[in-house]
Scaffold this motif. Structure first.
Motif, short mmCIF file in Angstrom:
data_model
loop_
_atom_site.label_atom_id
_atom_site.label_comp_id
_atom_site.label_asym_id
_atom_site.label_seq_id
_atom_site.Cartn_x
_atom_site.Cartn_y
_atom_site.Cartn_z
N ARG A 118 0.80 -1.20 -0.07
CA ARG A 118 0.00 -0.02 0.14
C ARG A 118 0.88 1.31 0.04
O ARG A 118 1.79 1.47 1.04
CB ARG A 118 -1.01 0.06 1.22
CG ARG A 118 -1.82 0.89 1.13
CD ARG A 118 -2.79 1.12 2.43
NE ARG A 118 -3.94 2.19 2.62
CZ ARG A 118 -5.16 1.68 1.96
NH1 ARG A 118 -5.44 0.52 1.97
NH2 ARG A 118 -6.33 2.54 2.16
N ASP A 119 0.57 2.12 -0.84
CA ASP A 119 1.34 3.16 -1.16
C ASP A 119 1.10 4.36 0.26
O ASP A 119 0.03 4.43 0.41
CB ASP A 119 1.27 4.05 -2.63
CG ASP A 119 1.94 3.14 -3.57
OD1 ASP A 119 2.76 2.12 -3.30
OD2 ASP A 119 1.77 3.18 -4.89
N VAL A 120 1.88 5.36 0.10
CA VAL A 120 1.90 6.49 0.88
C VAL A 120 0.95 7.48 0.14
O VAL A 120 1.16 7.82 -0.99
CB VAL A 120 3.15 7.21 1.34
CG1 VAL A 120 2.77 8.43 2.14
CG2 VAL A 120 4.00 6.15 2.18
N GLU A 121 -0.05 7.98 0.80
CA GLU A 121 -0.88 8.73 0.17
C GLU A 121 -1.56 9.96 0.87
O GLU A 121 -1.82 9.86 1.93
CB GLU A 121 -2.39 8.04 -0.33
CG GLU A 121 -3.41 8.53 -1.08
CD GLU A 121 -4.42 7.77 -1.67
OE1 GLU A 121 -5.40 8.16 -2.25
OE2 GLU A 121 -4.25 6.61 -1.30
N PHE A 122 -1.30 11.03 0.07
CA PHE A 122 -1.88 12.34 0.81
C PHE A 122 -2.90 13.04 -0.22
O PHE A 122 -2.56 12.95 -1.36
CB PHE A 122 -0.58 13.23 1.13
CG PHE A 122 0.31 12.74 2.05
CD1 PHE A 122 -0.01 12.98 3.41
CD2 PHE A 122 1.42 12.07 1.56
CE1 PHE A 122 1.03 12.48 4.42
CE2 PHE A 122 2.53 11.70 2.51
CZ PHE A 122 2.17 11.77 3.80
N GLU A 123 -3.80 13.69 0.22
CA GLU A 123 -4.75 14.64 -0.18
C GLU A 123 -4.45 16.06 0.18
O GLU A 123 -4.37 16.35 1.34
CB GLU A 123 -6.13 14.25 0.02
CG GLU A 123 -6.56 13.13 -0.66
CD GLU A 123 -8.02 12.51 -0.17
OE1 GLU A 123 -8.82 13.37 0.47
OE2 GLU A 123 -8.35 11.53 -0.88
N LEU A 124 -4.35 17.13 -0.77
CA LEU A 124 -4.01 18.26 -0.68
C LEU A 124 -4.92 19.32 -1.14
O LEU A 124 -5.63 19.13 -2.20
CB LEU A 124 -2.48 18.78 -1.11
CG LEU A 124 -1.18 17.77 -0.87
CD1 LEU A 124 -0.19 17.96 -1.50
CD2 LEU A 124 -1.23 17.55 0.68
N SER A 125 -5.00 20.61 -0.70
CA SER A 125 -5.90 21.65 -1.08
C SER A 125 -5.57 23.04 -0.77
O SER A 125 -4.77 23.05 0.21
CB SER A 125 -7.43 21.35 -0.71
OG SER A 125 -7.53 21.54 0.75
N VAL A 126 -5.68 23.97 -1.64
CA VAL A 126 -5.42 25.51 -1.27
C VAL A 126 -6.42 26.21 -1.62
O VAL A 126 -7.10 26.12 -2.67
CB VAL A 126 -4.05 25.83 -1.85
CG1 VAL A 126 -3.63 27.40 -1.58
CG2 VAL A 126 -2.80 24.89 -1.50
#
Length: 608
Positions: free
Chosen positions: A318-326
């Motif tokens: 399982r990959d490292v996963e991040f969700e971002l927003s600005v």
């Protein structure tokens, strides 16, 4: 005789015309031009100063043949270009006489060597030269015994008295003199007209002065704006025939442009940013005046977020996963995304990505940092953590030896106590919530139930029941407490204050952190002992502090909400089903062994 009179008349006329050369020269100097020339106009547009070529030091006179008795006067027959009629004195009787002719002012007479009869003195023949030309030498063959006399040339600009018409001068006039003088009349007037008209026309062509265009006082109705606001820009202009405006963001994007009014215009920005608003006024002579100002369009407060959807990763799975927003602030944004693992940066980018995914660098914490600086210098940061685990699986502790003379309660208690000390994996784990407040490690009990990273207290008790060889139709089981209560039905005891627990019972608890319903069971364990004297309950529980542990409760503990009686299940087994099971075993209709961990239930074994 007729020929001589004609030549004398022609010569006298030419001499009188030459007498007007001085006044015409003075007139030309008064209007700022060179004196009129007596020659065909030069091709150059502007008159050139007069250059007088000095006569050759030793000109060789060329013999000229005597004219025929009756030559054809070709030059005389050419009409003059509008000559002014001049009074001419009639010459007297033809008498050969030597009469010198005075030169007009400003002219240099050409050398006129003339062949004279013996004993006579040659007459001087003045020739008017045009300006800028070199006087041509006119050698004339003289008779033997005569001496030619060179007449000095008068310099331009010196006044010369008009020559007197002497009738005796006609006898010495060369027949070719008419051809020499004739061309001098044609250019006399033409050059004098052009310089006179040009100076009077040039001033009329100068452009009329137009007042300069001006633009001042550029101002905006708002100090700052949001996208969609109406901003009015005002200014003052003078002598402007056209006004235009444009707005350019700091990164070069076009924020709008168009024609503006003489004193202002409205702008509705469609995006945030630092804009340079320029207004340009254009005058009638195409001159321009411009002013600009900086205007900020802000889309609220700068907000950045970074989160991990699962909070964990598994090496190789399982990959490292991040969700971002600005959002908000003033665009364009300067974005920096970094991921650090064990103090080293393993990922970096300047691009704003909605999602960052990559393989885990190893076991441990992967910290993501999102830093954003907007166009005004405002800074916002956000961080998120992903725990990367390996796939290690820790086996359950060894099971005790179970004998046939042990009842269900004794077998269950023996299995439960053998597991005390087991802990969920610290290398193979996940986060149960997105805020990473609950890390759930892998357990052998969860893996047995098919859910290795879930709350495993109920799965531990179910695993223990199965390991003790207790049929499911005798004691139902489930993977969570609420579902277990439903499956027990009337065998679930919720009057916990009146019930006296027994060793081998299943005990249910309620913790406020999960539900506000005081009767909602959200934790379960196995009662391994009860002390009636002290009313002390001893339990073995899974998922208690991250492992299998022994806990103690008072009988009246408020967290206890119910029981499932193992004694009731064993009595029901003895009275109703024991004989039927013996018969099935004797007939081979069911498994002969009921060893812990090997018993499998059939449809007939299900307790209704």
């Amino acid at each position: 005789m007729t020929r001589n009179r004609f030549l004398a008349l022609l010569c006298a006329t030419a001499l009188m015309l030459m007498s007007f050369a001085g006044p015409l020269t003075a007139l030309a100097e008064d209007v700022g031009e060179a004196p009129p020339v007596v020659e065909e106009p030069q091709p150059a547009p502007e008159p050139q100063p007069v250059v007088v070529e000095q006569p050759q030091p030793e000109p060789q006179p060329q013999p000229v043949e005597q004219p025929q008795p009756e030559p054809q006067p070709q030059p005389v027959e050419q009409p003059q270009p509008e000559p002014q009629p001049q009074p001419v004195e009639q010459p007297a009787e033809e008498k050969p006489a030597e009469q010198p002719a005075e030169q007009p002012a400003g002219e240099t007479p050409a050398e006129q060597p003339t062949e004279q009869p013996a004993g006579e003195t040659p007459a001087e023949q003045p020739t008017e030269q045009p300006a800028g030309e070199t006087p041509a030498e006119q050698p004339t063959e003289q008779p033997a015994g005569e001496t030619s006399t060179e007449q000095p040339t008068e310099q331009p600009g010196e006044p010369t008295p008009a020559p007197s018409a002497d009738p005796n001068a006609a006898a010495t006039v060369d027949p070719n003199a008419a051809a020499t003088l004739e061309p001098s009349l044609e250019p006399t007037l033409e050059p004098s007209l052009e310089p006179t008209l040009e100076p009077t026309l040039e001033p009329t062509l100068e452009p009329t002065l137009v007042p300069a265009v001006t633009l001042t006082g550029l101002a905006a109705s708002l100090a700052e704006a949001k996208p969609g606001d109406v901003v009015h820009f005002s200014y003052q202009t003078e002598n402007a025939v056209f006004v235009e405006w444009k707005a350019v963001r700091s990164d070069g994007l076009d924020g709008g442009h168009g024609e503006a009014g003489p004193d202002g215009f409205d702008w509705v920005p469609g995006m945030s940013g630092v804009f340079t608003v320029t207004v340009t006024a254009i005058g009638g002579d195409m001159s321009t005046a411009a002013q600009d100002m900086t205007f900020i369009v802000r889309a609220g407060q700068l907000v950045v977020t970074a989160k991990a959807p699962t909070g964990y990763a598994r090496i190789g799975e399982r990959d490292v996963e991040f969700e971002l927003s600005v959002s908000g602030g003033v665009e364009p944004w300067d974005v920096t995304i970094t991921v650090d693992y064990n103090g080293k940066t393993v990922f970096i980018t300047k691009e704003l990505l909605p999602q960052v995914t990559f393989g885990a660098a190893g076991f441990g914490e992967h910290w993501l940092t999102l830093k954003v600086v907007d166009a005004t210098g405002a800074v916002a940061e956000a961080q998120s953590l992903v725990q990367a685990s390996d796939t290690a699986t820790d086996p359950a502790p060894a099971l005790p030896k179970l004998t046939r003379d042990m009842n269900f309660a004794e077998k269950l208690i023996a299995v439960a106590k053998s597991q005390v000390g087991y802990r969920e994996s610290e290398h193979n784990f996940v986060f149960q919530d997105k805020d990473r407040k609950k890390l759930q490690g892998w357990t052998v009990y969860g893996a047995w139930a098919g859910m290795p990273f879930e709350e495993w207290c109920a799965m531990f008790v179910s695993w223990s029941l199965n390991a003790a060889g207790i049929p499911e139709w005798v004691m139902p089981r489930a993977s969570n407490c609420q579902r277990w209560k439903e499956r027990l039905g009337h065998r679930y005891i919720d009057d916990e204050d009146e019930y006296t627990p027994e060793a081998g019972d299943i005990i249910f608890f309620h913790h406020d952190r999960v539900s506000d319903d005081p009767n909602f069971p959200n934790h379960v364990g196995i009662v391994v002992d009860f002390d009636p004297e002290h009313e002390l309950i001893t339990t073995v529980e899974g998922n208690a502090g991250g492992g299998v542990n022994i806990r103690f409760y008072g009988r009246s503990d408020s967290t206890i909400v119910g029981y499932a009686s193992m004694g009731y299940c064993m009595r029901r087994w003895d009275k109703v089903y024991k004989q039927q099971v013996r018969e099935r075993l004797a007939n081979g209709r069911a498994e002969a062994k009921l060893e812990p961990g090997t018993h499998k239930l059939t449809a007939q074994d299900t307790l209704s």
